[in-house]
Design a protein around this motif. Structure first.
Motif, PDB file in Angstrom:
ATOM      1  N   UNK A  93      16.168  63.924 -11.237  1.00  0.00           N
ATOM      2  CA  UNK A  93      15.546  64.133 -12.269  1.00  0.00           C
ATOM      3  C   UNK A  93      15.686  65.111 -13.207  1.00  0.00           C
ATOM      4  N   UNK A  94      16.397  66.061 -12.911  1.00  0.00           N
ATOM      5  CA  UNK A  94      17.035  67.261 -13.816  1.00  0.00           C
ATOM      6  C   UNK A  94      17.708  66.672 -15.125  1.00  0.00           C
ATOM      7  N   UNK A  95      17.962  65.222 -14.847  1.00  0.00           N
ATOM      8  CA  UNK A  95      18.911  64.685 -15.809  1.00  0.00           C
ATOM      9  C   UNK A  95      18.029  64.288 -17.191  1.00  0.00           C
ATOM     10  N   UNK A  96      16.813  64.375 -17.043  1.00  0.00           N
ATOM     11  CA  UNK A  96      15.743  63.804 -17.910  1.00  0.00           C
ATOM     12  C   UNK A  96      15.802  64.824 -18.996  1.00  0.00           C
ATOM     13  N   UNK A  97      16.109  64.456 -20.152  1.00  0.00           N
ATOM     14  CA  UNK A  97      16.132  65.449 -21.489  1.00  0.00           C
ATOM     15  C   UNK A  97      14.554  65.551 -21.768  1.00  0.00           C
ATOM     16  N   UNK A  98      14.275  66.715 -22.185  1.00  0.00           N
ATOM     17  CA  UNK A  98      12.888  67.032 -22.902  1.00  0.00           C
ATOM     18  C   UNK A  98      12.938  67.149 -24.288  1.00  0.00           C
ATOM     19  N   UNK A  99      14.140  67.188 -24.917  1.00  0.00           N
ATOM     20  CA  UNK A  99      14.463  67.064 -26.377  1.00  0.00           C
ATOM     21  C   UNK A  99      15.839  67.219 -26.575  1.00  0.00           C
ATOM     22  N   UNK A 100      16.301  66.608 -27.612  1.00  0.00           N
ATOM     23  CA  UNK A 100      17.699  66.692 -27.835  1.00  0.00           C
ATOM     24  C   UNK A 100      17.833  67.254 -29.471  1.00  0.00           C
ATOM     25  N   UNK A 101      18.447  67.999 -29.782  1.00  0.00           N
ATOM     26  CA  UNK A 101      18.913  68.520 -31.295  1.00  0.00           C
ATOM     27  C   UNK A 101      20.488  68.003 -31.334  1.00  0.00           C
ATOM     28  N   UNK A 102      20.595  67.508 -32.723  1.00  0.00           N
ATOM     29  CA  UNK A 102      21.861  67.142 -32.887  1.00  0.00           C
ATOM     30  C   UNK A 102      22.250  67.314 -34.361  1.00  0.00           C
ATOM     31  N   UNK A 103      23.648  67.259 -34.479  1.00  0.00           N
ATOM     32  CA  UNK A 103      24.193  67.956 -35.722  1.00  0.00           C
ATOM     33  C   UNK A 103      25.428  66.790 -36.082  1.00  0.00           C
ATOM     34  N   UNK A 104      25.542  66.508 -37.199  1.00  0.00           N
ATOM     35  CA  UNK A 104      26.648  65.403 -37.303  1.00  0.00           C
ATOM     36  C   UNK A 104      27.349  65.933 -38.871  1.00  0.00           C
ATOM     37  N   UNK A 133      14.197  52.243 -21.362  1.00  0.00           N
ATOM     38  CA  UNK A 133      14.137  53.508 -21.994  1.00  0.00           C
ATOM     39  C   UNK A 133      13.996  53.417 -23.649  1.00  0.00           C
ATOM     40  N   UNK A 134      13.163  54.338 -24.088  1.00  0.00           N
ATOM     41  CA  UNK A 134      13.001  54.617 -25.374  1.00  0.00           C
ATOM     42  C   UNK A 134      13.038  55.788 -25.939  1.00  0.00           C
ATOM     43  N   UNK A 135      13.637  55.865 -27.271  1.00  0.00           N
ATOM     44  CA  UNK A 135      13.451  57.066 -28.110  1.00  0.00           C
ATOM     45  C   UNK A 135      12.982  57.013 -29.280  1.00  0.00           C
ATOM     46  N   UNK A 136      12.480  58.209 -29.757  1.00  0.00           N
ATOM     47  CA  UNK A 136      12.086  58.231 -31.184  1.00  0.00           C
ATOM     48  C   UNK A 136      12.755  59.599 -31.785  1.00  0.00           C
ATOM     49  N   UNK A 137      12.686  59.754 -32.935  1.00  0.00           N
ATOM     50  CA  UNK A 137      13.200  60.979 -33.570  1.00  0.00           C
ATOM     51  C   UNK A 137      13.078  61.139 -35.105  1.00  0.00           C
ATOM     52  N   UNK A 138      13.320  62.199 -35.488  1.00  0.00           N
ATOM     53  CA  UNK A 138      13.252  62.362 -37.011  1.00  0.00           C
ATOM     54  C   UNK A 138      14.568  63.126 -37.573  1.00  0.00           C
ATOM     55  N   UNK A 193      32.152  63.381 -36.776  1.00  0.00           N
ATOM     56  CA  UNK A 193      32.160  64.385 -35.757  1.00  0.00           C
ATOM     57  C   UNK A 193      30.691  64.759 -35.538  1.00  0.00           C
ATOM     58  N   UNK A 194      30.436  64.856 -34.237  1.00  0.00           N
ATOM     59  CA  UNK A 194      28.926  65.118 -33.962  1.00  0.00           C
ATOM     60  C   UNK A 194      28.748  66.138 -32.791  1.00  0.00           C
ATOM     61  N   UNK A 195      27.918  66.805 -32.699  1.00  0.00           N
ATOM     62  CA  UNK A 195      27.580  67.837 -31.626  1.00  0.00           C
ATOM     63  C   UNK A 195      26.094  67.581 -31.299  1.00  0.00           C
ATOM     64  N   UNK A 196      25.929  67.359 -30.026  1.00  0.00           N
ATOM     65  CA  UNK A 196      24.304  67.111 -29.354  1.00  0.00           C
ATOM     66  C   UNK A 196      23.943  68.114 -28.399  1.00  0.00           C
ATOM     67  N   UNK A 197      23.002  68.865 -28.700  1.00  0.00           N
ATOM     68  CA  UNK A 197      22.344  69.663 -27.685  1.00  0.00           C
ATOM     69  C   UNK A 197      21.011  69.247 -26.882  1.00  0.00           C
ATOM     70  N   UNK A 198      21.048  69.124 -25.310  1.00  0.00           N
ATOM     71  CA  UNK A 198      20.038  68.563 -24.707  1.00  0.00           C
ATOM     72  C   UNK A 198      19.301  69.791 -23.983  1.00  0.00           C
ATOM     73  N   UNK A 199      18.024  69.510 -23.962  1.00  0.00           N
ATOM     74  CA  UNK A 199      17.420  70.845 -22.899  1.00  0.00           C
ATOM     75  C   UNK A 199      16.181  70.172 -22.060  1.00  0.00           C
TER      76      UNK A 199
END
Length: 537
Positions: free
Chosen positions: A261-272, A313-318, A531-537
């Protein structure tokens, strides 16, 4: 009484001398208005006069009366070419360009001496290159398109000029012009009503120039700007689609063995960041180089599928994005710079994401502002730089199926539809032309198939590579802008193909890196990538 009588006799003897010293009333100089009144007192109309293209000529217009007008113009310092041929012979032709009443010709004109800087406009022949120091004779008091110039200033196409050159001057005070309402003209069945105020000045100086433009280049700068804005906005929407691809394949490994269950992301921030360089031709043969660049940043969260037993699975984002497009036309050197600044929301849904066959769907809605900058090189160095703004709306929908194989290969047929709308309020540009966007919508479809290979599924070192072949078709009409009644059109070829290769690599438990390069060919040719970088926590 004798004294009074004596004084009376003395005063009367001096009266003739006194009256001689008083100023006598002088005969007033004849004016153009005096002659016009004579002409207009005879309302009989003669439909034509030999050697003239004037229409509905008053019978009161006679050579003798025009001779009297010539003398007045001579005294006012009007250039003799208004009333003489090159050899010095009296010529009345220019008088017939003026009227006091639309629909008839009575040669009413004015002598105009502006006491402040005076802006004037002229349309010219594309086959005629202006000589240094000389800018023609006939001018208008506002910018007019071709049709308005012909109708309102009574410029017959039969006279030969295609009106494809635009000259704008600022005349200093202290110069004298002939002015008046344009009279109707007709030749070989072509009739123009006139009715606009016009001016005659022989040999305007190039030092007065403000703009000297070739009309097709000037018009193309506006329709091309719409195409440029669409490319700036679409680059952001397309890059967001690549981010959703990255999210899908990362999600497919969330519940792999050992992840827990530790693999479940609480949120993801990304930059491209993204960019590209493409060459293409418009349908009319115009060659264009288009350079696009930009960046986007976003935050997203999984809204369902956190549990290992979940089948979907589903995601939403801004997100917030900035896209810039710079394009340059090959022959004319017209440049368009468009900057799109947008924000929006997006969503992603995957059904049976861990199964061998997984359907997915995604969509986004983006909206923001546009900044336009057009650069039009001008004749004799007098070009146009035009800045204005607008807005952009982008809506995208994508569907596909992922067929996973036991050997870590996956095949994905995909279909994406995107709709872009450029919005722009009507405005008057630096020339005074009314600019109106007629058509700035683009509806594009993209059909493709991707092949992906998972190289490593270790939780902290997941990696994969892929290749994708896509076909793009633009179903929209050409981009159209009305500039003072003239229609500017930019139309691209409908079809193009893209070949993309890329890779995903997980740098650590929280950081993911994605990169790709795409070649575009057929309708457009060139390369683009991101090129993209994504940070997950």
């Amino acid at each position: 009484m004798k004294l009074l009588w004596y004084l009376f006799r003395v005063s009367t003897s001096f009266l003739p001398g006194v009256m001689f010293l008083l100023p006598l009333p002088l005969a007033s100089a004849e004016t153009l208005a005096d002659i016009d009144q004579e002409i207009q007192s005879n309302k009989t109309i003669k439909s034509d006069r030999d050697g003239l293209d004037a229409f509905n000529i008053y019978e009161g217009v006679t050579d003798s009366r025009l001779d009297r007008k010539v003398k007045i113009l001579q005294n006012a310092g009007i250039n003799p070419r208004f009333y003489q041929t090159g050899s010095g012979v009296t010529d009345y032709t220019n008088f017939y360009s003026f009227t006091s009443l639309v629909g008839v010709t009575d040669t009413k004109l004015d002598i105009v001496s502006p006491n402040a800087t005076f802006r004037l406009y002229r349309r010219g022949n594309s086959g005629y290159k202006e000589a240094l120091g000389y800018l023609g004779s006939w001018w208008g008091d506002q910018y007019r398109g071709i049709q308005a110039s012909r109708d309102e200033q009574a410029i017959l196409a039969a006279w030969g000029s295609d009106l494809q050159r635009i000259y704008v001057i600022d005349m200093p005070p202290g110069y004298t012009l002939v002015g008046g309402i344009a009279a109707p003209m007709e030749k070989n069945g072509e009739y123009r009503s006139g009715g606009a105020y016009q001016y005659y000045y022989r040999g305007a100086l190039t030092s007065w120039l403000v703009y000297a433009l070739y009309a097709p280049d000037y018009l193309k700068s506006y329709s091309g700007a719409v195409t440029s804005a669409q490319k700036a906005g679409r680059s952001i929407a397309t890059d967001l689609g690549w981010h959703l691809d990255q999210t899908r394949h990362a999600a497919g490994n969330l519940h792999d063995s050992g992840a827990g269950e530790a693999g479940n992301p609480e949120g993801e921030l990304w930059l491209r960041v993204f960019g590209g360089n493409l060459d293409y031709e418009e349908v009319d043969g115009s060659s264009v180089n288009s350079q696009t660049g930009g960046m986007s940043i976003g935050w997203q969260r999984m809204i369902n599928g956190q549990q290992s037993a979940d089948q979907s699975r589903g995601y939403w984002g801004v997100m917030f994005g900035l896209g810039v497009n710079l394009q340059k036309y090959g022959i004319s050197d017209v440049e368009n710079k468009s900057k799109a600044t947008v924000g929006g929301v997006y969503g992603l849904y995957m059904q049976s994401s861990d199964s061998p066959r997984s359907w997915y769907g995604s969509g986004s809605i983006l909206f923001g502002g546009l900044d336009f900058e057009n650069t039009v090189p001008g004749e004799l160095g007098y070009g146009l730089n035009q800045d204005y703004d607008g807005n952009i709306t982008a809506v995208t929908v994508e569907n596909g199926i992922s067929f996973r194989q036991n050997n870590s290969w996956a095949i994905e047929p995909q279909l994406q539809l995107s709709y872009l709308r450029i919005g722009q309020s009507d405005f008057n540009d630096n020339l005074g032309a009314r600019v109106s966007l007629n058509q700035g919508e683009s509806f594009q479809g993209r059909l493709g198939i991707a092949v992906r290979k998972t190289l490593s599924s270790a939780q902290d070192r997941q990696s994969s590579i892929w290749a994708k072949l896509g076909y793009i078709c633009d179903f929209s009409n050409p981009n159209e802008v009305s500039v003072a009644g003239d229609l500017a059109i930019s139309e691209l070829n409908q079809n193009s193909y893209v070949l993309t290769v890329g890779a995903d690599y997980k740098l650590s438990k929280s950081l993911n890196l994605q990169g790709q390069v795409e070649e575009v060919f057929d309708g457009e040719k060139g390369f683009q990538g991101n090129l993209a970088l994504k940070y997950t926590w």
